[in-house]
Design a protein around this motif. Sequence first.
Motif, PDB file in Angstrom:
ATOM      1  N   GLN A  46     -40.480  33.698  86.287  1.00  0.00           N
ATOM      2  CA  GLN A  46     -41.727  32.978  86.033  1.00  0.00           C
ATOM      3  C   GLN A  46     -41.574  31.868  84.995  1.00  0.00           C
ATOM      4  OE1 GLN A  46     -44.918  33.715  87.848  1.00  0.00           O
ATOM      5  NE2 GLN A  46     -43.065  34.189  88.994  1.00  0.00           N
ATOM      6  N   THR A  47     -40.474  31.860  84.262  1.00  0.00           N
ATOM      7  CA  THR A  47     -40.219  30.798  83.297  1.00  0.00           C
ATOM      8  C   THR A  47     -39.589  29.589  83.979  1.00  0.00           C
ATOM      9  OG1 THR A  47     -39.913  32.449  81.568  1.00  0.00           O
ATOM     10  CG2 THR A  47     -39.081  30.227  81.119  1.00  0.00           C
ATOM     11  N   THR A  48     -38.589  29.840  84.806  1.00  0.00           N
ATOM     12  CA  THR A  48     -37.897  28.783  85.550  1.00  0.00           C
ATOM     13  C   THR A  48     -37.760  29.226  87.003  1.00  0.00           C
ATOM     14  OG1 THR A  48     -36.633  28.362  83.527  1.00  0.00           O
ATOM     15  CG2 THR A  48     -35.887  27.249  85.525  1.00  0.00           C
ATOM     16  N   PRO A  49     -38.834  29.127  87.790  1.00  0.00           N
ATOM     17  CA  PRO A  49     -38.786  29.658  89.159  1.00  0.00           C
ATOM     18  C   PRO A  49     -37.925  28.842  90.122  1.00  0.00           C
ATOM     19  CG  PRO A  49     -40.900  28.622  88.740  1.00  0.00           C
ATOM     20  CD  PRO A  49     -40.159  28.634  87.443  1.00  0.00           C
ATOM     21  N   ILE A  50     -37.776  27.532  89.878  1.00  0.00           N
ATOM     22  CA  ILE A  50     -37.002  26.693  90.788  1.00  0.00           C
ATOM     23  C   ILE A  50     -35.536  26.764  90.399  1.00  0.00           C
ATOM     24  CG2 ILE A  50     -36.656  24.379  91.732  1.00  0.00           C
ATOM     25  CD1 ILE A  50     -39.380  25.653  92.441  1.00  0.00           C
ATOM     26  N   ASP A  51     -34.726  27.326  91.272  1.00  0.00           N
ATOM     27  CA  ASP A  51     -33.290  27.442  91.041  1.00  0.00           C
ATOM     28  C   ASP A  51     -32.585  26.147  91.427  1.00  0.00           C
ATOM     29  OD1 ASP A  51     -30.946  29.296  90.462  1.00  0.00           O
ATOM     30  OD2 ASP A  51     -30.435  28.593  92.487  1.00  0.00           O
ATOM     31  N   ALA A  52     -33.031  25.520  92.515  1.00  0.00           N
ATOM     32  CA  ALA A  52     -32.443  24.254  92.978  1.00  0.00           C
ATOM     33  C   ALA A  52     -33.442  23.542  93.878  1.00  0.00           C
ATOM     34  CB  ALA A  52     -31.150  24.513  93.746  1.00  0.00           C
ATOM     35  N   GLY A  53     -33.391  22.227  93.821  1.00  0.00           N
ATOM     36  CA  GLY A  53     -34.248  21.433  94.702  1.00  0.00           C
ATOM     37  C   GLY A  53     -35.522  21.037  94.004  1.00  0.00           C
ATOM     38  N   PRO A  54     -36.501  20.637  94.741  1.00  0.00           N
ATOM     39  CA  PRO A  54     -36.511  20.671  96.201  1.00  0.00           C
ATOM     40  C   PRO A  54     -35.628  19.572  96.803  1.00  0.00           C
ATOM     41  CG  PRO A  54     -38.531  19.689  95.393  1.00  0.00           C
ATOM     42  CD  PRO A  54     -37.761  20.140  94.187  1.00  0.00           C
ATOM     43  N   ALA A  55     -35.192  19.823  98.040  1.00  0.00           N
ATOM     44  CA  ALA A  55     -34.401  18.861  98.793  1.00  0.00           C
ATOM     45  C   ALA A  55     -35.168  18.526 100.065  1.00  0.00           C
ATOM     46  CB  ALA A  55     -33.040  19.462  99.137  1.00  0.00           C
ATOM     47  N   PHE A  56     -35.199  17.253 100.419  1.00  0.00           N
ATOM     48  CA  PHE A  56     -35.930  16.809 101.610  1.00  0.00           C
ATOM     49  C   PHE A  56     -35.037  15.910 102.444  1.00  0.00           C
ATOM     50  CE2 PHE A  56     -39.289  17.580  98.495  1.00  0.00           C
ATOM     51  CZ  PHE A  56     -40.173  18.353  99.230  1.00  0.00           C
ATOM     52  N   ALA A  57     -35.302  15.879 103.760  1.00  0.00           N
ATOM     53  CA  ALA A  57     -34.574  14.976 104.652  1.00  0.00           C
ATOM     54  C   ALA A  57     -35.461  14.613 105.834  1.00  0.00           C
ATOM     55  CB  ALA A  57     -33.289  15.627 105.153  1.00  0.00           C
ATOM     56  N   PRO A  58     -35.458  13.338 106.242  1.00  0.00           N
ATOM     57  CA  PRO A  58     -36.093  12.914 107.480  1.00  0.00           C
ATOM     58  C   PRO A  58     -35.003  12.638 108.522  1.00  0.00           C
ATOM     59  CG  PRO A  58     -35.855  11.021 106.074  1.00  0.00           C
ATOM     60  CD  PRO A  58     -35.212  12.196 105.360  1.00  0.00           C
ATOM     61  N   GLY A  59     -35.376  12.638 109.796  1.00  0.00           N
ATOM     62  CA  GLY A  59     -34.400  12.306 110.821  1.00  0.00           C
ATOM     63  C   GLY A  59     -35.031  12.095 112.175  1.00  0.00           C
ATOM     64  N   ASN A  60     -34.185  11.787 113.143  1.00  0.00           N
ATOM     65  CA  ASN A  60     -34.599  11.599 114.521  1.00  0.00           C
ATOM     66  C   ASN A  60     -33.483  12.130 115.405  1.00  0.00           C
ATOM     67  OD1 ASN A  60     -35.886  10.841 116.835  1.00  0.00           O
ATOM     68  ND2 ASN A  60     -35.604   8.643 116.557  1.00  0.00           N
ATOM     69  N   VAL A  71     -27.941  27.787  92.309  1.00  0.00           N
ATOM     70  CA  VAL A  71     -27.203  27.914  91.058  1.00  0.00           C
ATOM     71  C   VAL A  71     -26.996  29.381  90.697  1.00  0.00           C
ATOM     72  CG1 VAL A  71     -27.280  27.345  88.590  1.00  0.00           C
ATOM     73  CG2 VAL A  71     -28.158  25.722  90.276  1.00  0.00           C
ATOM     74  N   THR A  72     -27.969  30.212  91.042  1.00  0.00           N
ATOM     75  CA  THR A  72     -27.999  31.609  90.614  1.00  0.00           C
ATOM     76  C   THR A  72     -27.743  32.540  91.790  1.00  0.00           C
ATOM     77  OG1 THR A  72     -29.679  30.946  89.015  1.00  0.00           O
ATOM     78  CG2 THR A  72     -29.415  33.306  89.409  1.00  0.00           C
ATOM     79  N   ASP A  73     -26.896  33.557  91.586  1.00  0.00           N
ATOM     80  CA  ASP A  73     -26.718  34.587  92.613  1.00  0.00           C
ATOM     81  C   ASP A  73     -28.053  35.263  92.909  1.00  0.00           C
ATOM     82  OD1 ASP A  73     -23.989  34.215  92.974  1.00  0.00           O
ATOM     83  OD2 ASP A  73     -23.422  35.757  91.521  1.00  0.00           O
ATOM     84  N   ASN A  74     -28.243  35.667  94.148  1.00  0.00           N
ATOM     85  CA  ASN A  74     -29.437  36.375  94.637  1.00  0.00           C
ATOM     86  C   ASN A  74     -30.678  35.498  94.714  1.00  0.00           C
ATOM     87  OD1 ASN A  74     -28.090  38.864  95.040  1.00  0.00           O
ATOM     88  ND2 ASN A  74     -28.158  39.185  92.829  1.00  0.00           N
ATOM     89  N   ALA A  75     -30.484  34.176  94.762  1.00  0.00           N
ATOM     90  CA  ALA A  75     -31.608  33.267  94.971  1.00  0.00           C
ATOM     91  C   ALA A  75     -32.085  33.380  96.415  1.00  0.00           C
ATOM     92  CB  ALA A  75     -31.189  31.833  94.674  1.00  0.00           C
ATOM     93  N   ALA A 143     -36.664  21.939 101.525  1.00  0.00           N
ATOM     94  CA  ALA A 143     -36.234  23.274 101.102  1.00  0.00           C
ATOM     95  C   ALA A 143     -36.227  23.349  99.584  1.00  0.00           C
ATOM     96  CB  ALA A 143     -34.839  23.594 101.643  1.00  0.00           C
ATOM     97  N   VAL A 144     -36.425  24.556  99.094  1.00  0.00           N
ATOM     98  CA  VAL A 144     -36.345  24.820  97.667  1.00  0.00           C
ATOM     99  C   VAL A 144     -35.721  26.201  97.480  1.00  0.00           C
ATOM    100  CG1 VAL A 144     -38.670  25.820  97.500  1.00  0.00           C
ATOM    101  CG2 VAL A 144     -37.625  24.749  95.482  1.00  0.00           C
ATOM    102  N   ALA A 145     -34.913  26.346  96.426  1.00  0.00           N
ATOM    103  CA  ALA A 145     -34.320  27.642  96.093  1.00  0.00           C
ATOM    104  C   ALA A 145     -35.076  28.235  94.916  1.00  0.00           C
ATOM    105  CB  ALA A 145     -32.843  27.478  95.738  1.00  0.00           C
ATOM    106  N   LEU A 146     -35.377  29.514  95.001  1.00  0.00           N
ATOM    107  CA  LEU A 146     -36.111  30.209  93.948  1.00  0.00           C
ATOM    108  C   LEU A 146     -35.175  31.125  93.177  1.00  0.00           C
ATOM    109  CD1 LEU A 146     -39.367  31.033  95.890  1.00  0.00           C
ATOM    110  CD2 LEU A 146     -38.899  29.121  94.360  1.00  0.00           C
ATOM    111  N   ARG A 147     -35.269  31.039  91.857  1.00  0.00           N
ATOM    112  CA  ARG A 147     -34.429  31.826  90.964  1.00  0.00           C
ATOM    113  C   ARG A 147     -34.996  33.237  90.826  1.00  0.00           C
ATOM    114  NH1 ARG A 147     -33.340  28.651  85.999  1.00  0.00           N
ATOM    115  NH2 ARG A 147     -31.805  27.816  87.415  1.00  0.00           N
TER     116      ARG A 147
END
Length: 162
Positions: A46-60, A71-75, A143-147
Motif C-alpha cells: 500500500q506504500t508503493t503499489p506500482i512495481d513497474a509501469g504502466p506500459a502502453f502500446a498502440p498498433g495495427n 522489479v520484485t519477485d511475486n509481482a 499493463a502495470v505490475a503490482l508490488r
Amino acid sequence: QDNGTNVRVELWQLVPPATGNNPIVVTLSAAANVVGGAVSLTEVDQTTPIDAGPAFAPGNSNAPSVAITTVTDNAWVIDTMASPDATATVGAGQTEQWNFNTVGGPPGTLHVRGAGSTKGPIPAGAVTMSWTLSAVQQWAIGAVALRPASAGVTLLSWQESY
C-alpha cells in the motif's frame, strides 16, 4: 493510450481502498461504446503499489502486446486491451479476466472489443502481455505490475461489465 479515434485503454488504481464490497462507477460525459473491467487484489504493497509501469502500446495488427519488466519477485501484472470488433484470445500464461464486444446501436456503429488479463505471481524480470485478434485491427494495450506486500499478492475477485 489512444490509437486513432477508435480505441483507447486506461488503467486506474485506488490506494488504499475501503474495506468491504464497494461499487466501481464510471460516468461518461457523452454516449460511447465502452467496455470496462476491474480486478481486486489483496496483499498489495500500500506504500508503493506500482512495481513497474504502466506500459502502453498502440498498433495495427492481429497481435497486440506490451512488454513490462517487474522489479520484485511475486509481482502480478494486469493488462487491458481494446480493438474494434474482433474476437480476442488471451496470451499464453495469462488468465483472462474480461473479454467483451459492445453490441447494438444503429447500422454502421463501431463496436469495441475490450479485454483484460492477469499474470502472476511471477519472478522479477521481463514479461510480455499479449492477445491474438481474429483480424488485423487497430488496437491499444496497457499493463502495470503490482508490488506484493510481504505475504504476496492473491487474486481476490474480478468483475466485468459494459
